[in-house]
Enzyme design. Sequence first.
Site, PDB file in Angstrom:
ATOM      1  N   SER A   1       0.842  -1.198   0.000  1.00 56.53           N
ATOM      2  CA  SER A   1       0.000   0.000   0.000  1.00 56.53           C
ATOM      3  C   SER A   1       0.874   1.244   0.000  1.00 56.53           C
ATOM      4  O   SER A   1       2.096   1.162   0.058  1.00 56.53           O
ATOM      5  CB  SER A   1      -0.907   0.010   1.227  1.00 56.53           C
ATOM      6  N   LYS A   2       0.209   2.379  -0.027  1.00 58.51           N
ATOM      7  CA  LYS A   2       0.928   3.647  -0.147  1.00 58.51           C
ATOM      8  C   LYS A   2       2.007   3.837   0.918  1.00 58.51           C
ATOM      9  O   LYS A   2       3.033   4.444   0.650  1.00 58.51           O
ATOM     10  CB  LYS A   2      -0.051   4.822  -0.057  1.00 58.51           C
ATOM     11  N   ARG A   3       1.783   3.296   2.104  1.00 59.94           N
ATOM     12  CA  ARG A   3       2.777   3.513   3.139  1.00 59.94           C
ATOM     13  C   ARG A   3       4.111   2.845   2.803  1.00 59.94           C
ATOM     14  O   ARG A   3       5.129   3.145   3.388  1.00 59.94           O
ATOM     15  CB  ARG A   3       2.317   3.014   4.517  1.00 59.94           C
ATOM     16  N   HIS A   4       4.109   1.939   1.864  1.00 56.77           N
ATOM     17  CA  HIS A   4       5.354   1.277   1.504  1.00 56.77           C
ATOM     18  C   HIS A   4       6.091   1.982   0.386  1.00 56.77           C
ATOM     19  O   HIS A   4       6.979   1.430  -0.238  1.00 56.77           O
ATOM     20  CB  HIS A   4       5.077  -0.178   1.102  1.00 56.77           C
ATOM     21  N   GLY A   5       5.693   3.235   0.117  1.00 54.67           N
ATOM     22  CA  GLY A   5       6.410   3.980  -0.903  1.00 54.67           C
ATOM     23  C   GLY A   5       5.667   4.003  -2.218  1.00 54.67           C
ATOM     24  O   GLY A   5       4.457   4.219  -2.235  1.00 54.67           O
TER      25      GLY A   5
END
Length: 493
Positions: free
Chosen positions: A257-261
Amino acid sequence: MLLAGAMASDPKPRVRFAPSPSGYLHIGGARTALFNWLWARKLGGSFVLRVEDTDQDRSSMESVQAILDAMRWLGLDWDEGPGVGGPHEPYFQSDRKAIYRQHCEQLISEGKAFRCYCTKEELDAQRAALKAENPKAQFKYPGTCRDRGDQPDLPHVVRFKAPTEGSTAFDDKVFGIIDTPNKEQQDFVIMRRDGLPLYNFAAVIDDHLMDINLVARGRDHIGNTPHQIMLYRAFGWEPPDFAHLPMMLSPKGEKLSKRHGHVAVQDYEARGYSPMGVLNYLARFGWSFGDQEIFSRQQLIDAFDWTRVNRGDGKFDDKKFADVNFEHLKQPELTDDDAYVARVKPFLEEAGLEHDEVRVRAALPLIRERARDFRDAVNHLDFYLREFPVMDEKAQRKFLVADNAEHLQAFRDHFASFAPWPSDVGQVEPMNEALKSWLEGTGRSMKQVAQPVRVALTGRTASPGLFEVMSVLGRERSLARLDRAVELCRAGG
RNA sequence: GGCCCCAUCGUCUAGCGGUUAGGACAUCGGCCUCUCACGCCGGUAACACGAGUUCGAAUCUCGUUGGGGUCACCA
Protein backbone atom coordinates in the site's frame (compact mmCIF):
# COMPACT_ATOMS: atom_id res chain seq x y z
CA MET A 1 -17.87 -32.25 -8.43
CA LEU A 2 -18.39 -30.41 -11.64
CA LEU A 3 -15.14 -29.08 -12.95
CA ALA A 4 -15.25 -25.73 -14.67
CA GLY A 5 -12.63 -24.63 -17.11
CA ALA A 6 -11.10 -28.09 -17.48
CA MET A 7 -11.80 -28.81 -21.09
CA ALA A 8 -12.00 -25.41 -22.63
CA SER A 9 -10.90 -25.56 -26.20
CA ASP A 10 -8.11 -23.31 -27.28
CA PRO A 11 -9.43 -20.50 -29.41
CA LYS A 12 -7.69 -17.16 -29.61
CA PRO A 13 -7.61 -15.74 -26.13
CA ARG A 14 -10.01 -12.98 -25.27
CA VAL A 15 -8.73 -11.59 -22.00
CA ARG A 16 -9.51 -8.47 -20.08
CA PHE A 17 -8.24 -6.07 -17.51
CA ALA A 18 -11.04 -4.62 -15.42
CA PRO A 19 -9.79 -1.94 -13.05
CA SER A 20 -11.96 -0.14 -10.59
CA PRO A 21 -11.27 3.57 -11.01
CA SER A 22 -10.85 4.47 -7.38
CA GLY A 23 -7.33 5.87 -7.53
CA TYR A 24 -4.26 5.26 -9.64
CA LEU A 25 -2.99 2.19 -11.48
CA HIS A 26 -1.47 0.04 -8.76
CA ILE A 27 1.78 -1.71 -9.56
CA GLY A 28 0.12 -5.05 -8.80
CA GLY A 29 -2.76 -4.20 -11.11
CA ALA A 30 -0.26 -3.33 -13.80
CA ARG A 31 1.22 -6.80 -13.51
CA THR A 32 -2.22 -8.36 -13.89
CA ALA A 33 -2.79 -6.22 -16.96
CA LEU A 34 0.63 -7.17 -18.31
CA PHE A 35 0.10 -10.92 -18.01
CA ASN A 36 -3.26 -10.64 -19.75
CA TRP A 37 -1.80 -8.42 -22.43
CA LEU A 38 1.17 -10.72 -23.03
CA TRP A 39 -1.09 -13.69 -23.48
CA ALA A 40 -3.31 -11.87 -25.95
CA ARG A 41 -0.35 -10.55 -27.92
CA LYS A 42 1.45 -13.88 -27.96
CA LEU A 43 -1.49 -15.75 -29.43
CA GLY A 44 -2.98 -12.99 -31.52
CA GLY A 45 -5.99 -12.69 -29.25
CA SER A 46 -7.79 -9.64 -27.89
CA PHE A 47 -7.10 -7.58 -24.83
CA VAL A 48 -10.22 -5.87 -23.52
CA LEU A 49 -10.22 -2.99 -21.08
CA ARG A 50 -13.37 -2.61 -19.02
CA VAL A 51 -13.94 -0.01 -16.34
CA GLU A 52 -15.67 -1.39 -13.26
CA ASP A 53 -17.20 1.76 -11.89
CA THR A 54 -20.44 0.52 -10.40
CA ASP A 55 -19.54 1.88 -6.99
CA GLN A 56 -20.14 5.50 -7.71
CA ASP A 57 -18.93 6.70 -4.35
CA ARG A 58 -15.46 5.39 -5.00
CA SER A 59 -15.13 5.98 -8.72
CA SER A 60 -14.05 9.13 -10.49
CA MET A 61 -13.29 10.28 -13.99
CA GLU A 62 -9.89 11.58 -12.86
CA SER A 63 -9.06 8.10 -11.75
CA VAL A 64 -10.22 6.61 -15.04
CA GLN A 65 -7.95 9.08 -16.79
CA ALA A 66 -4.99 8.29 -14.53
CA ILE A 67 -5.36 4.57 -15.17
CA LEU A 68 -5.72 4.94 -18.92
CA ASP A 69 -2.69 7.25 -18.98
CA ALA A 70 -0.62 4.75 -17.04
CA MET A 71 -1.68 1.92 -19.35
CA ARG A 72 -0.69 3.97 -22.38
CA TRP A 73 2.61 4.94 -20.81
CA LEU A 74 3.38 1.26 -20.25
CA GLY A 75 2.43 0.54 -23.83
CA LEU A 76 -0.29 -1.92 -22.82
CA ASP A 77 -2.65 -1.10 -25.64
CA TRP A 78 -6.15 -2.50 -25.60
CA ASP A 79 -8.14 -3.77 -28.56
CA GLU A 80 -11.51 -2.95 -27.07
CA GLY A 81 -12.45 -0.47 -24.41
CA PRO A 82 -12.48 3.23 -23.59
CA GLY A 83 -11.33 5.39 -26.46
CA VAL A 84 -11.22 2.60 -29.02
CA GLY A 85 -14.72 1.17 -28.70
CA GLY A 86 -15.41 -2.34 -29.92
CA PRO A 87 -18.20 -4.79 -30.67
CA HIS A 88 -19.29 -5.14 -27.05
CA GLU A 89 -19.83 -1.53 -26.07
CA PRO A 90 -20.23 0.10 -23.67
CA TYR A 91 -17.06 -0.68 -21.69
CA PHE A 92 -17.97 1.31 -18.61
CA GLN A 93 -20.10 -0.72 -16.22
CA SER A 94 -21.93 2.41 -15.20
CA ASP A 95 -23.31 2.48 -18.75
CA ARG A 96 -24.53 -1.10 -18.58
CA LYS A 97 -27.05 -0.89 -15.75
CA ALA A 98 -29.99 -1.94 -17.93
CA ILE A 99 -28.15 -5.09 -18.93
CA TYR A 100 -27.59 -6.11 -15.33
CA ARG A 101 -31.17 -5.32 -14.36
CA GLN A 102 -32.50 -7.40 -17.22
CA HIS A 103 -30.34 -10.39 -16.31
CA CYS A 104 -31.30 -10.01 -12.71
CA GLU A 105 -34.99 -10.13 -13.59
CA GLN A 106 -34.32 -13.26 -15.59
CA LEU A 107 -32.84 -15.05 -12.59
CA ILE A 108 -35.69 -13.96 -10.37
CA SER A 109 -38.34 -15.14 -12.82
CA GLU A 110 -36.56 -18.46 -13.13
CA GLY A 111 -36.55 -18.80 -9.35
CA LYS A 112 -32.75 -18.67 -9.17
CA ALA A 113 -32.64 -15.38 -7.33
CA PHE A 114 -35.03 -13.59 -5.04
CA ARG A 115 -35.73 -10.21 -3.56
CA CYS A 116 -34.67 -9.82 0.03
CA TYR A 117 -36.26 -7.20 2.19
CA CYS A 118 -34.05 -7.60 5.22
CA THR A 119 -32.27 -4.43 6.15
CA LYS A 120 -28.64 -4.21 6.95
CA GLU A 121 -29.63 -3.37 10.51
CA GLU A 122 -31.77 -6.49 10.90
CA LEU A 123 -29.00 -8.68 9.62
CA ASP A 124 -26.46 -7.02 11.89
CA ALA A 125 -28.75 -7.61 14.84
CA GLN A 126 -29.08 -11.28 13.97
CA ARG A 127 -25.34 -11.59 13.63
CA ALA A 128 -24.84 -9.96 17.03
CA ALA A 129 -27.41 -12.25 18.64
CA LEU A 130 -25.72 -15.32 17.28
CA LYS A 131 -22.34 -14.15 18.48
CA ALA A 132 -23.73 -13.57 21.93
CA GLU A 133 -25.00 -17.12 22.04
CA ASN A 134 -21.98 -18.72 20.45
CA PRO A 135 -18.90 -16.56 19.81
CA LYS A 136 -17.37 -19.10 17.45
CA ALA A 137 -20.40 -19.45 15.25
CA GLN A 138 -20.29 -18.25 11.68
CA PHE A 139 -23.22 -16.08 10.70
CA LYS A 140 -24.74 -16.76 7.34
CA TYR A 141 -27.80 -15.25 5.78
CA PRO A 142 -30.55 -17.56 7.07
CA GLY A 143 -32.71 -17.45 3.94
CA THR A 144 -35.36 -15.29 5.54
CA CYS A 145 -36.78 -14.01 2.27
CA ARG A 146 -36.11 -17.02 0.09
CA ASP A 147 -39.74 -18.04 -0.05
CA ARG A 148 -41.38 -14.83 0.94
CA GLY A 149 -43.71 -13.46 -1.72
CA ASP A 150 -42.26 -11.28 -4.42
CA GLN A 151 -42.97 -7.62 -3.66
CA PRO A 152 -40.94 -5.57 -6.15
CA ASP A 153 -42.27 -2.29 -4.78
CA LEU A 154 -40.71 -2.75 -1.37
CA PRO A 155 -37.07 -1.70 -0.91
CA HIS A 156 -34.93 -4.75 -1.46
CA VAL A 157 -31.66 -6.25 -2.52
CA VAL A 158 -31.55 -9.28 -4.80
CA ARG A 159 -29.87 -12.43 -3.60
CA PHE A 160 -28.71 -15.43 -5.57
CA LYS A 161 -29.97 -18.81 -4.38
CA ALA A 162 -26.63 -20.43 -3.78
CA PRO A 163 -26.39 -24.21 -3.70
CA THR A 164 -25.44 -25.70 -0.34
CA GLU A 165 -24.75 -29.25 -1.44
CA GLY A 166 -21.62 -30.55 -3.08
CA SER A 167 -18.76 -28.36 -4.08
CA THR A 168 -17.67 -25.96 -6.77
CA ALA A 169 -14.38 -26.63 -8.45
CA PHE A 170 -12.34 -25.12 -11.22
CA ASP A 171 -9.04 -25.92 -12.85
CA ASP A 172 -6.92 -22.83 -12.38
CA LYS A 173 -4.19 -22.33 -14.98
CA VAL A 174 -1.75 -21.45 -12.22
CA PHE A 175 -2.96 -23.18 -9.07
CA GLY A 176 -4.50 -26.28 -10.52
CA ILE A 177 -7.78 -27.65 -9.20
CA ILE A 178 -9.38 -25.58 -6.48
CA ASP A 179 -12.40 -27.20 -4.91
CA THR A 180 -14.57 -25.32 -2.42
CA PRO A 181 -17.43 -26.90 -0.48
CA ASN A 182 -20.74 -25.25 -1.25
CA LYS A 183 -21.89 -25.42 2.34
CA GLU A 184 -19.57 -22.49 2.92
CA GLN A 185 -21.71 -20.39 0.64
CA GLN A 186 -24.74 -18.34 1.40
CA ASP A 187 -27.30 -16.52 -0.68
CA PHE A 188 -25.06 -13.68 -1.71
CA VAL A 189 -26.29 -10.31 -2.87
CA ILE A 190 -26.13 -9.59 -6.58
CA MET A 191 -28.06 -6.31 -6.66
CA ARG A 192 -27.87 -3.54 -4.14
CA ARG A 193 -30.82 -1.71 -2.69
CA ASP A 194 -30.11 1.14 -5.12
CA GLY A 195 -30.42 -1.19 -8.11
CA LEU A 196 -26.72 -1.33 -8.90
CA PRO A 197 -25.05 -4.68 -9.43
CA LEU A 198 -22.36 -6.09 -7.19
CA TYR A 199 -18.96 -7.06 -8.49
CA ASN A 200 -19.49 -10.80 -8.90
CA PHE A 201 -22.72 -10.32 -10.79
CA ALA A 202 -21.60 -7.56 -13.12
CA ALA A 203 -18.28 -9.24 -13.86
CA VAL A 204 -19.91 -12.53 -14.84
CA ILE A 205 -22.42 -10.89 -17.15
CA ASP A 206 -19.81 -8.70 -18.79
CA ASP A 207 -17.22 -11.41 -19.15
CA HIS A 208 -19.79 -13.62 -20.80
CA LEU A 209 -21.28 -10.96 -23.04
CA MET A 210 -17.81 -9.80 -24.03
CA ASP A 211 -16.80 -13.36 -24.91
CA ILE A 212 -13.96 -13.44 -22.43
CA ASN A 213 -12.52 -16.96 -22.41
CA LEU A 214 -9.78 -16.49 -19.82
CA VAL A 215 -10.08 -14.47 -16.65
CA ALA A 216 -6.65 -13.74 -15.18
CA ARG A 217 -6.56 -11.70 -12.01
CA GLY A 218 -4.96 -11.45 -8.58
CA ARG A 219 -5.10 -14.34 -6.17
CA ASP A 220 -7.29 -12.28 -3.87
CA HIS A 221 -10.12 -13.16 -6.27
CA ILE A 222 -9.90 -16.91 -5.80
CA GLY A 223 -12.72 -16.79 -3.28
CA ASN A 224 -14.96 -14.99 -5.76
CA THR A 225 -14.51 -17.60 -8.42
CA PRO A 226 -16.94 -20.20 -7.00
CA HIS A 227 -19.64 -17.52 -6.74
CA GLN A 228 -19.04 -16.53 -10.31
CA ILE A 229 -19.10 -20.10 -11.54
CA MET A 230 -22.45 -20.61 -9.81
CA LEU A 231 -23.77 -17.62 -11.70
CA TYR A 232 -22.46 -18.89 -15.03
CA ARG A 233 -24.27 -22.16 -14.38
CA ALA A 234 -27.45 -20.42 -13.33
CA PHE A 235 -27.48 -18.62 -16.65
CA GLY A 236 -26.56 -21.78 -18.48
CA TRP A 237 -23.30 -20.28 -19.66
CA GLU A 238 -19.93 -21.94 -20.05
CA PRO A 239 -17.50 -20.45 -17.51
CA PRO A 240 -14.21 -19.13 -18.90
CA ASP A 241 -10.81 -20.43 -17.87
CA PHE A 242 -9.34 -18.85 -14.78
CA ALA A 243 -5.77 -17.96 -13.91
CA HIS A 244 -4.90 -16.42 -10.57
CA LEU A 245 -1.66 -14.63 -9.91
CA PRO A 246 0.31 -14.76 -6.66
CA MET A 247 0.30 -11.59 -4.60
CA MET A 248 2.84 -8.80 -4.66
CA LEU A 249 3.59 -8.05 -1.03
CA SER A 250 5.56 -5.24 0.55
CA PRO A 251 9.21 -5.90 1.49
CA LYS A 252 7.89 -6.78 4.94
CA GLY A 253 5.35 -9.19 3.55
CA GLU A 254 2.31 -7.04 4.12
CA LYS A 255 -0.27 -6.03 1.59
CA LEU A 256 1.36 -3.46 -0.66
CA SER A 257 0.00 0.00 0.00
CA LYS A 258 0.93 3.65 -0.15
CA ARG A 259 2.78 3.51 3.14
CA HIS A 260 5.35 1.28 1.50
CA GLY A 261 6.41 3.98 -0.90
CA HIS A 262 5.83 3.90 -4.60
CA VAL A 263 2.94 1.69 -5.60
CA ALA A 264 1.41 3.72 -8.40
CA VAL A 265 2.71 3.24 -11.92
CA GLN A 266 2.72 7.01 -12.32
CA ASP A 267 5.21 7.27 -9.46
CA TYR A 268 7.71 5.33 -11.52
CA GLU A 269 6.99 7.44 -14.55
CA ALA A 270 7.66 10.54 -12.44
CA ARG A 271 10.89 9.06 -11.09
CA GLY A 272 12.15 8.59 -14.60
CA TYR A 273 11.77 4.86 -15.00
CA SER A 274 11.49 3.37 -18.44
CA PRO A 275 8.16 1.69 -19.24
CA MET A 276 9.99 -1.46 -20.28
CA GLY A 277 12.02 -1.37 -17.08
CA VAL A 278 8.76 -1.44 -15.17
CA LEU A 279 7.23 -4.12 -17.35
CA ASN A 280 10.37 -6.26 -17.15
CA TYR A 281 10.43 -6.16 -13.36
CA LEU A 282 6.73 -6.93 -13.13
CA ALA A 283 7.02 -9.77 -15.62
CA ARG A 284 9.74 -11.47 -13.61
CA PHE A 285 7.69 -11.19 -10.46
CA GLY A 286 5.86 -14.49 -10.18
CA TRP A 287 7.04 -15.65 -13.57
CA SER A 288 10.40 -16.78 -14.85
CA PHE A 289 12.06 -18.04 -17.98
CA GLY A 290 15.13 -20.04 -17.02
CA ASP A 291 17.92 -17.74 -15.96
CA GLN A 292 16.92 -14.85 -18.17
CA GLU A 293 16.39 -11.62 -16.27
CA ILE A 294 16.23 -8.96 -18.95
CA PHE A 295 13.64 -9.00 -21.71
CA SER A 296 12.58 -6.75 -24.53
CA ARG A 297 8.87 -6.33 -25.09
CA GLN A 298 8.92 -8.86 -27.92
CA GLN A 299 10.96 -11.36 -25.93
CA LEU A 300 8.40 -11.14 -23.16
CA ILE A 301 5.59 -11.78 -25.58
CA ASP A 302 7.39 -14.75 -27.09
CA ALA A 303 8.43 -16.28 -23.77
CA PHE A 304 5.32 -15.78 -21.68
CA ASP A 305 3.38 -18.87 -20.68
CA TRP A 306 1.02 -19.68 -17.82
CA THR A 307 2.88 -22.88 -17.03
CA ARG A 308 5.84 -20.79 -15.86
CA VAL A 309 3.81 -18.65 -13.50
CA ASN A 310 4.59 -19.37 -9.84
CA ARG A 311 2.18 -19.90 -7.00
CA GLY A 312 4.05 -18.39 -4.08
CA ASP A 313 3.50 -14.78 -3.10
CA GLY A 314 6.45 -12.45 -3.45
CA LYS A 315 7.93 -9.45 -1.74
CA PHE A 316 8.58 -6.27 -3.61
CA ASP A 317 12.27 -5.31 -3.96
CA ASP A 318 13.07 -1.74 -4.92
CA LYS A 319 16.76 -2.42 -5.49
CA LYS A 320 16.13 -5.18 -7.97
CA PHE A 321 13.50 -3.04 -9.66
CA ALA A 322 15.98 -0.17 -9.99
CA ASP A 323 18.58 -2.51 -11.43
CA VAL A 324 16.25 -3.98 -14.03
CA ASN A 325 15.36 -0.46 -15.07
CA PHE A 326 19.06 0.47 -15.21
CA GLU A 327 19.70 -2.47 -17.49
CA HIS A 328 17.10 -1.17 -19.92
CA LEU A 329 18.69 2.29 -19.95
CA LYS A 330 22.18 0.87 -20.43
CA GLN A 331 21.49 -1.24 -23.47
CA PRO A 332 20.86 0.56 -26.76
CA GLU A 333 19.18 -2.61 -27.99
CA LEU A 334 16.53 -2.10 -25.32
CA THR A 335 16.28 1.68 -25.32
CA ASP A 336 17.62 3.16 -28.53
CA ASP A 337 19.07 6.66 -28.73
CA ASP A 338 15.89 8.20 -30.09
CA ALA A 339 13.80 6.72 -27.32
CA TYR A 340 16.34 7.72 -24.71
CA VAL A 341 16.46 11.32 -25.90
CA ALA A 342 12.69 11.55 -26.08
CA ARG A 343 12.24 10.14 -22.57
CA VAL A 344 14.86 12.29 -20.95
CA LYS A 345 13.65 15.51 -22.57
CA PRO A 346 10.78 16.30 -20.20
CA PHE A 347 13.09 15.82 -17.25
CA LEU A 348 15.65 18.19 -18.73
CA GLU A 349 12.94 20.76 -19.22
CA GLU A 350 11.71 20.23 -15.71
CA ALA A 351 15.25 20.93 -14.48
CA GLY A 352 15.43 24.07 -16.57
CA LEU A 353 18.31 22.81 -18.65
CA GLU A 354 18.81 23.70 -22.26
CA HIS A 355 17.84 20.71 -24.35
CA ASP A 356 20.78 20.66 -26.72
CA GLU A 357 19.95 17.45 -28.53
CA VAL A 358 23.27 17.20 -30.34
CA ARG A 359 25.21 17.36 -27.12
CA VAL A 360 22.81 15.03 -25.31
CA ARG A 361 23.30 12.46 -28.04
CA ALA A 362 27.06 12.92 -27.92
CA ALA A 363 27.06 12.32 -24.17
CA LEU A 364 24.64 9.39 -24.31
CA PRO A 365 27.20 6.57 -24.19
CA LEU A 366 28.64 8.17 -21.08
CA ILE A 367 25.23 8.65 -19.51
CA ARG A 368 23.94 5.18 -20.26
CA GLU A 369 26.38 3.41 -17.99
CA ARG A 370 25.81 5.83 -15.13
CA ALA A 371 22.20 6.93 -15.01
CA ARG A 372 19.87 4.51 -13.24
CA ASP A 373 16.77 6.38 -14.38
CA PHE A 374 15.96 9.39 -16.54
CA ARG A 375 15.88 11.74 -13.60
CA ASP A 376 19.35 10.56 -12.68
CA ALA A 377 20.37 11.08 -16.30
CA VAL A 378 19.57 14.76 -15.95
CA ASN A 379 22.01 14.99 -13.10
CA HIS A 380 24.74 13.36 -15.15
CA LEU A 381 23.90 15.52 -18.15
CA ASP A 382 23.91 18.76 -16.21
CA PHE A 383 27.43 20.04 -16.77
CA TYR A 384 27.44 19.24 -20.48
CA LEU A 385 24.45 21.46 -21.07
CA ARG A 386 25.50 24.62 -19.26
CA GLU A 387 27.81 27.37 -20.46
CA PHE A 388 29.89 26.75 -17.36
CA PRO A 389 29.46 23.96 -14.84
CA VAL A 390 27.88 24.55 -11.47
CA MET A 391 30.87 24.34 -9.14
CA ASP A 392 30.65 21.96 -6.26
CA GLU A 393 31.90 24.06 -3.37
CA LYS A 394 34.02 21.40 -1.75
CA ALA A 395 35.52 20.35 -5.06
CA GLN A 396 36.44 23.92 -5.87
CA ARG A 397 38.01 24.57 -2.48
CA LYS A 398 40.10 21.47 -2.72
CA PHE A 399 41.26 21.49 -6.33
CA LEU A 400 40.91 24.98 -7.78
CA VAL A 401 43.63 26.41 -5.58
CA ALA A 402 46.62 28.60 -6.36
CA ASP A 403 49.03 25.68 -6.39
CA ASN A 404 47.12 24.07 -9.25
CA ALA A 405 46.85 27.16 -11.44
CA GLU A 406 50.09 26.39 -13.18
CA HIS A 407 49.17 22.75 -13.91
CA LEU A 408 45.82 23.79 -15.30
CA GLN A 409 47.34 26.53 -17.42
CA ALA A 410 49.95 24.18 -18.80
CA PHE A 411 47.36 21.49 -19.52
CA ARG A 412 45.16 24.02 -21.24
CA ASP A 413 48.00 25.40 -23.34
CA HIS A 414 49.25 22.00 -24.34
CA PHE A 415 45.89 20.66 -25.47
CA ALA A 416 44.68 23.89 -27.02
CA SER A 417 46.72 23.03 -30.06
CA PHE A 418 45.75 19.35 -30.12
CA ALA A 419 44.32 18.18 -33.41
CA PRO A 420 42.19 16.58 -34.39
CA TRP A 421 39.97 17.17 -31.38
CA PRO A 422 37.96 13.98 -30.84
CA SER A 423 34.42 14.40 -32.10
CA ASP A 424 33.27 11.20 -30.49
CA VAL A 425 33.87 9.67 -27.07
CA GLY A 426 35.32 6.65 -28.82
CA GLN A 427 38.10 8.68 -30.37
CA VAL A 428 39.94 9.89 -27.29
CA GLU A 429 42.82 7.46 -27.36
CA PRO A 430 45.28 9.80 -29.11
CA MET A 431 44.61 12.40 -26.43
CA ASN A 432 45.26 9.85 -23.70
CA GLU A 433 48.57 9.02 -25.34
CA ALA A 434 49.43 12.67 -25.65
CA LEU A 435 48.61 13.22 -22.01
CA LYS A 436 50.93 10.45 -20.90
CA SER A 437 53.91 11.69 -22.85
CA TRP A 438 53.19 15.26 -21.81
CA LEU A 439 53.11 14.23 -18.14
CA GLU A 440 56.41 12.41 -18.55
CA GLY A 441 58.00 15.24 -20.46
CA THR A 442 57.02 17.88 -17.91
CA GLY A 443 57.60 15.76 -14.82
CA ARG A 444 54.01 15.98 -13.65
CA SER A 445 51.91 13.18 -12.20
CA MET A 446 48.44 12.14 -13.23
CA LYS A 447 47.21 12.74 -9.70
CA GLN A 448 48.39 16.34 -9.75
CA VAL A 449 46.61 17.15 -12.94
CA ALA A 450 43.55 14.94 -13.37
CA GLN A 451 41.32 16.08 -10.54
CA PRO A 452 41.88 19.82 -11.01
CA VAL A 453 41.11 19.42 -14.70
CA ARG A 454 38.04 17.36 -13.91
CA VAL A 455 36.71 19.99 -11.54
CA ALA A 456 37.49 22.68 -14.08
CA LEU A 457 35.52 20.86 -16.76
CA THR A 458 32.63 19.46 -14.75
CA GLY A 459 32.54 21.26 -11.42
CA ARG A 460 32.69 17.85 -9.76
CA THR A 461 35.20 15.31 -8.53
CA ALA A 462 33.45 12.40 -10.22
CA SER A 463 32.80 12.27 -13.92
CA PRO A 464 33.55 10.27 -17.05
CA GLY A 465 37.10 10.32 -18.39
CA LEU A 466 38.66 13.73 -18.99
CA PHE A 467 38.85 13.41 -22.73
CA GLU A 468 35.44 11.84 -23.05
CA VAL A 469 34.07 14.93 -21.38
CA MET A 470 36.20 17.18 -23.57
CA SER A 471 35.04 15.46 -26.71
CA VAL A 472 31.41 16.08 -25.79
CA LEU A 473 32.02 19.67 -24.78
CA GLY A 474 34.09 20.47 -27.87
CA ARG A 475 37.26 22.45 -28.07
CA GLU A 476 36.00 25.96 -27.43
CA ARG A 477 33.89 25.12 -24.44
CA SER A 478 36.58 22.94 -22.92
CA LEU A 479 39.22 25.62 -23.20
CA ALA A 480 36.88 28.27 -21.84
CA ARG A 481 36.23 26.15 -18.79
CA LEU A 482 39.92 25.61 -18.22
CA ASP A 483 40.54 29.34 -18.57
CA ARG A 484 37.82 30.11 -16.09
CA ALA A 485 39.27 27.54 -13.68
CA VAL A 486 42.71 29.10 -13.87
CA GLU A 487 41.14 32.43 -12.93
CA LEU A 488 39.31 30.83 -10.04
CA CYS A 489 42.56 29.27 -8.82
CA ARG A 490 44.34 32.57 -8.82
CA ALA A 491 41.46 34.52 -7.35
CA GLY A 492 40.71 31.94 -4.65
CA GLY A 493 44.32 31.18 -3.70
C1' G B 1 -12.42 -18.67 13.71
C1' G B 2 -14.46 -21.28 8.73
C1' C B 3 -12.86 -21.96 3.78
C1' C B 4 -8.88 -21.53 0.14
C1' C B 5 -3.74 -21.05 -1.16
C1' C B 6 1.53 -20.99 -0.45
C1' A B 7 6.72 -22.53 1.53
C1' U B 8 14.69 -23.13 -2.20
C1' C B 9 20.08 -17.87 -0.28
C1' G B 10 17.98 -11.19 2.82
C1' U B 11 14.87 -10.58 -2.19
C1' C B 12 13.19 -12.41 -7.29
C1' U B 13 13.95 -17.27 -8.90
C1' A B 14 16.18 -22.24 -11.65
C1' G B 15 15.24 -27.18 -10.18
C1' C B 16 10.08 -31.04 -12.18
C1' G B 17 13.73 -38.71 -7.89
C1' G B 18 20.38 -39.17 -8.42
C1' U B 19 23.18 -31.60 -9.23
C1' U B 20 29.71 -29.69 -5.70
C1' A B 21 21.48 -27.07 -5.16
C1' G B 22 22.42 -22.82 -10.57
C1' G B 23 21.37 -17.49 -11.98
C1' A B 24 20.02 -12.30 -10.86
C1' C B 25 19.59 -8.18 -7.19
C1' A B 26 21.64 -6.85 -2.57
C1' U B 27 26.08 -7.52 0.39
C1' C B 28 31.55 -8.34 1.18
C1' G B 29 36.55 -8.78 -1.05
C1' G B 30 39.70 -8.02 -5.44
C1' C B 31 41.02 -6.53 -10.62
C1' C B 32 40.69 -2.47 -14.13
C1' U B 33 41.81 2.95 -13.28
C1' C B 34 42.83 10.20 -14.11
C1' U B 35 37.85 10.25 -10.32
C1' C B 36 32.99 8.06 -10.91
C1' A B 37 30.54 4.52 -13.53
C1' C B 38 30.55 0.26 -16.60
C1' G B 39 32.97 -4.32 -16.92
C1' C B 40 35.56 -8.63 -14.98
C1' C B 41 37.07 -12.23 -10.98
C1' G B 42 35.93 -14.24 -6.27
C1' G B 43 33.45 -14.80 -1.14
C1' U B 44 29.29 -15.08 2.48
C1' A B 45 24.32 -16.91 1.93
C1' A B 46 18.79 -21.31 0.94
C1' C B 47 15.82 -26.52 0.28
C1' A B 48 10.93 -24.33 7.56
C1' C B 49 10.36 -28.98 10.68
C1' G B 50 8.83 -34.21 11.39
C1' A B 51 7.27 -38.74 9.61
C1' G B 52 6.65 -41.82 5.56
C1' U B 53 7.30 -43.86 -0.05
C1' U B 54 11.97 -45.17 -2.51
C1' C B 55 18.24 -48.19 -3.49
C1' G B 56 18.03 -42.76 -3.48
C1' A B 57 14.36 -37.13 -1.94
C1' A B 58 14.59 -29.75 -2.53
C1' U B 59 11.57 -32.69 -5.89
C1' C B 60 6.11 -37.66 -4.26
C1' U B 61 2.42 -38.45 0.35
C1' C B 62 0.78 -37.08 5.23
C1' G B 63 1.31 -34.16 9.51
C1' U B 64 3.37 -29.82 12.19
C1' U B 65 4.87 -24.91 12.06
C1' G B 66 4.96 -20.40 9.58
C1' G B 67 2.95 -16.95 5.98
C1' G B 68 -0.89 -15.05 2.82
C1' G B 69 -5.86 -14.47 0.81
C1' U B 70 -11.04 -14.37 1.66
C1' C B 71 -15.45 -14.46 4.42
C1' A B 72 -19.78 -6.58 2.52
C1' C B 73 -25.90 -3.77 -0.06
C1' C B 74 -16.29 -2.72 -2.12
C1' A B 75 -13.91 -4.42 -6.29
